[in-house]
Design an enzyme around this catalytic site. Structure first.
Site, mmCIF file in Angstrom:
data_model
loop_
_atom_site.group_PDB
_atom_site.id
_atom_site.type_symbol
_atom_site.label_atom_id
_atom_site.label_comp_id
_atom_site.label_asym_id
_atom_site.label_seq_id
_atom_site.Cartn_x
_atom_site.Cartn_y
_atom_site.Cartn_z
ATOM 1 C CG HIS A 25 -1.737 1.137 1.358
ATOM 2 N ND1 HIS A 25 -2.953 1.391 0.336
ATOM 3 C CD2 HIS A 25 -1.703 2.240 2.081
ATOM 4 C CE1 HIS A 25 -3.480 2.788 0.677
ATOM 5 N NE2 HIS A 25 -2.844 2.988 1.762
ATOM 6 C CG ASP A 43 9.042 5.721 10.665
ATOM 7 O OD1 ASP A 43 8.395 4.486 10.317
ATOM 8 O OD2 ASP A 43 9.206 6.176 11.652
#
Length: 96
Positions: free
Chosen positions: A12, A67
């Site tokens: 994703h 992140d």
């Protein structure tokens, strides 16, 4: 065409990165031989930098990394880099 190796193994996230980059670069998958990177930086940016550096060193190619985490104003920016383990080291998404 320029090539970038993605530092994430999350399909994703790869789709999201590809959508941002469009056709400007060829996005290569994270190599299977690269192990998990220890994400011990104090910031989300720092963890992304650690992952990108590891992929660059493993492949010799430039890398793109991310992140993610929640930074909540009412919690003074927490949990930030601790989002995945905010409720404890063995917690799941629901507990966090």
């Amino acid at each position: 065409m320029a090539q970038l190796v993605t530092a994430t193994a999350n399909p994703h996230k790869v789709e999201e990165i590809a959508a941002v980059l469009g056709s400007a670069v060829e996005l290569l998958p994270r190599p299977d031989h690269v192990g998990e990177v220890v994400e011990d930086a104090d910031t989300l940016e720092g963890n992304a930098r650690l992952k990108a550096k590891a992929i660059c060193e493993a492949t010799g190619l430039p890398a793109v990394a991310d992140d993610t985490g929640l930074e909540v104003d009412a919690l003074d920016g927490e949990p930030g880099v601790h989002s995945a383990r905010y409720a404890g080291p063995d917690s799941d998404d629901s507990a966090n």
